[in-house]
Write an enzyme that holds these catalytic residues in place. Structure first.
Site, short mmCIF file in Angstrom:
data_model
loop_
_atom_site.label_atom_id
_atom_site.label_comp_id
_atom_site.label_asym_id
_atom_site.label_seq_id
_atom_site.Cartn_x
_atom_site.Cartn_y
_atom_site.Cartn_z
N GLY A 144 0.83 -1.21 0.00
CA GLY A 144 0.00 0.00 0.00
C GLY A 144 0.86 1.25 0.00
O GLY A 144 0.48 2.30 0.52
N HIS A 162 -8.30 -3.92 17.37
CA HIS A 162 -8.20 -2.54 16.88
C HIS A 162 -9.53 -2.18 16.23
O HIS A 162 -9.68 -2.22 15.02
CB HIS A 162 -7.05 -2.38 15.89
N GLY A 168 -3.23 -2.58 7.89
CA GLY A 168 -4.47 -2.55 7.11
C GLY A 168 -5.62 -3.23 7.84
O GLY A 168 -5.46 -4.31 8.40
N ASN A 169 -6.77 -2.59 7.83
CA ASN A 169 -7.93 -3.09 8.59
C ASN A 169 -8.77 -4.10 7.83
O ASN A 169 -8.81 -4.06 6.62
CB ASN A 169 -8.81 -1.89 8.97
N GLN A 189 -0.47 -12.80 0.58
CA GLN A 189 0.72 -12.14 1.12
C GLN A 189 1.37 -13.00 2.20
O GLN A 189 2.60 -13.06 2.29
CB GLN A 189 0.36 -10.74 1.66
N ASN A 242 -10.46 -8.94 2.04
CA ASN A 242 -9.14 -8.84 2.67
C ASN A 242 -8.44 -10.19 2.74
O ASN A 242 -7.21 -10.25 2.67
CB ASN A 242 -9.24 -8.14 4.02
N ILE A 265 -1.05 6.54 4.20
CA ILE A 265 -0.13 6.14 5.28
C ILE A 265 1.25 5.88 4.70
O ILE A 265 2.27 6.31 5.24
CB ILE A 265 -0.66 4.90 6.04
N ARG A 298 -2.88 7.30 21.33
CA ARG A 298 -4.05 8.15 21.55
C ARG A 298 -4.45 8.15 23.03
O ARG A 298 -4.82 9.18 23.59
CB ARG A 298 -5.23 7.63 20.71
N ASP A 312 -3.71 3.38 18.91
CA ASP A 312 -4.68 3.47 20.01
C ASP A 312 -3.95 3.74 21.33
O ASP A 312 -4.40 4.55 22.14
CB ASP A 312 -5.47 2.15 20.10
P1 NAX Z 1 -5.18 4.37 1.26
O1 NAX Z 1 -6.44 3.93 0.61
O2 NAX Z 1 -4.72 5.78 1.13
O3 NAX Z 1 -4.00 3.45 0.74
C1 NAX Z 1 -4.08 2.07 0.64
C2 NAX Z 1 -3.16 1.64 -0.47
O4 NAX Z 1 -3.12 0.23 -0.49
C3 NAX Z 1 -3.63 2.10 -1.87
O5 NAX Z 1 -2.58 2.78 -2.53
C4 NAX Z 1 -3.98 0.78 -2.56
O6 NAX Z 1 -3.69 0.81 -3.96
C5 NAX Z 1 -3.06 -0.19 -1.83
N1 NAX Z 1 -3.46 -1.59 -1.93
C6 NAX Z 1 -4.71 -2.11 -1.96
N2 NAX Z 1 -4.67 -3.44 -2.12
C7 NAX Z 1 -3.36 -3.77 -2.16
C8 NAX Z 1 -2.68 -5.00 -2.33
N3 NAX Z 1 -3.34 -6.14 -2.49
N4 NAX Z 1 -1.33 -4.98 -2.32
C9 NAX Z 1 -0.66 -3.84 -2.19
N5 NAX Z 1 -1.26 -2.64 -2.05
C10 NAX Z 1 -2.59 -2.61 -2.04
O7 NAX Z 1 -5.33 3.94 2.78
P2 NAX Z 1 -4.48 4.45 4.04
O8 NAX Z 1 -5.11 5.65 4.61
O9 NAX Z 1 -3.05 4.49 3.68
O10 NAX Z 1 -4.77 3.26 5.08
C11 NAX Z 1 -4.29 1.96 4.87
C12 NAX Z 1 -4.92 0.97 5.84
O11 NAX Z 1 -4.59 1.29 7.18
C13 NAX Z 1 -6.46 0.96 5.80
O12 NAX Z 1 -6.87 -0.40 5.80
C14 NAX Z 1 -6.84 1.63 7.09
O13 NAX Z 1 -8.10 1.21 7.54
C15 NAX Z 1 -5.73 1.16 7.98
N6 NAX Z 1 -5.53 1.89 9.24
C16 NAX Z 1 -5.16 1.19 10.34
C17 NAX Z 1 -4.88 1.77 11.55
C18 NAX Z 1 -4.45 0.99 12.74
O14 NAX Z 1 -4.31 1.59 13.80
N7 NAX Z 1 -4.24 -0.33 12.68
C19 NAX Z 1 -5.04 3.25 11.72
C20 NAX Z 1 -5.01 4.00 10.43
C21 NAX Z 1 -5.68 3.34 9.28
O15 NAX Z 1 -7.06 3.63 9.35
#
Ligand code: NAX
Length: 328
Positions: A11, A187, A130-131, A112, A105, A16, A162, A159
């Protein structure tokens, strides 16, 4: 000179990723004396954007960055990886049921996990961001039978941070005055930020604050719903703070927790505190020499017990759902 450490980030073109890669390349993930090689994984449509980020990384001329490779193939991206940050995931979109989300997912984290199993370095350490992070980590872990289960972790450090921030404001102290914060469970909105074992200047944080109403009706919901509050205010989800927490998580895992303190990580349960064995659940952990240990022997009162059980039950439900879908 040291051999560079290979860090795979999925990603990489996301928000992020954009906040994370520069900090890894500058030495904040592993240390100011550790050269790194970045291996970026994206889906084909986002490879060009990842190339743009790589151009900017070049333009920073980071002395510790010894190379960047970009892939749209998981098997190649994880080859030789020492650290893997699994950030890319399928977000929930309108009309998507939880089962659809878990299945989409599973289609990412299963392959992966297999790729990590096939080609990562023997010392691989995995952080899933990733969530739904805990269950995605479980899927990846179950898909990598040759990798020790303890190498798969999920992120609750945001968390945790925070919770430190909220408690420091309430108590009128700095975050560095607070020790032994704990996030338990998933989470998600059911997570339990626990201040009964936290300490402020060596005293129980819950006693220092002395306000059960604040704890139940302000602190816990504020921490658990902070992600939504950020979206509401910023018009986009947490990115820099999430990246910062990912840096903290891996840095602590590799370099150890301080004497008299611990951190929160979602790790494979050994049954501690009644959390069913095998679930990837957040615990208080100490780290040393690149290994984590769940803090043992904490007394859990009735209030905490109920909160821990609720969030752990949610994790068990997610596990059962992905099992039914044949993802683990
Ligand atoms: P974005 O949508 O900006 O970026 C995600 C990226 O992942 C995109 O560029 C997409 O093309 C890429 N992607 C999708 N499928 C893929 C795959 N199979 N292989 C490689 N890349 C792939 O999301 P972003 O804001 O960067 O957040 C990423 C993830 O973090 C989300 O799932 C989000 O929910 C999660 N989070 C988790 C947090 C935690 O505390 N555990 C907090 C922050 C965030 O919400």
């Amino acid at each position: 000179t040291r051999t560079p450490v290979s860090v795979t980030v999925t990603g990489a073109a996301g928000q992020i990723g954009y906040a994370l890669l520069f900090r890894i390349a500058s030495g904040q993930l592993l240390g100011a004396d550790v050269p790194v090689k970045l291996r970026l994984l994206e889906i084909p449509q986002a490879v060009k954007a990842a190339e743009g980020t790589a151009m900017e990384l070049d333009d920073c001329a980071f002395p510790l960055l010894s190379g960047i490779d970009i892939f749209d193939d998981a098997t190649k991206a994880f080859e030789g990886a020492n650290v893997a940050l699994l950030v890319g995931a399928r977000p929930r979109t309108k009309g998507m049921e939880r089962g659809d989300l878990l299945e989409a997912n599973g289609g990412i984290f299963g392959p992966q996990g297999k790729a990590i199993n096939a080609g990562a370095a023997d010392d691989i350490k995995v952080l899933v961001v990733g969530n739904p992070a805990n269950t995605n980590a479980l899927i990846a872990q179950q898909s990598a039978p040759d990798v020790p289960a303890e190498r798969f972790t999920a992120m609750t450090r945001l968390d945790h941070n925070r919770a430190l921030a909220q408690l420091s404001k309430k108590a009128g102290v700095t975050v560095s005055d607070i020790k032994k914060m704990t996030i338990w469970g998933n989470h998600s909105a059911t997570q339990y930020p626990d201040i009964f074992h936290a300490e402020i200047g060596g005293k129980s944080a819950a006693e220092v604050v002395g306000d059960q109403n604040w704890l139940e009706n302000d602190f816990i919901p504020t921490v658990a719903k902070r992600g939504a509050a950020i979206i509401e205010a910023r018009g986009a989800s947490s990115a820099a703070s999430a990246a910062s927490a990912a840096i903290d998580h891996v840095h602590t895992w590799v370099n150890g927790t301080a004497e008299g303190d611990w951190t929160s990580m979602a790790v494979v349960s050994d049954g501690s505190y009644g959390v069913p064995e095998g679930l990837i659940s957040s615990f208080p952990v100490t780290t040393e020499n690149g290994e984590w240990k769940i803090v043992q022997g904490l007394e859990i009162d009735e209030f905490s017990r109920g909160r821990i059980d609720a969030t752990v039950n949610e994790l068990a439900e997610e596990r059962d759902a992905v099992r039914k879908l044949g993802l683990i």
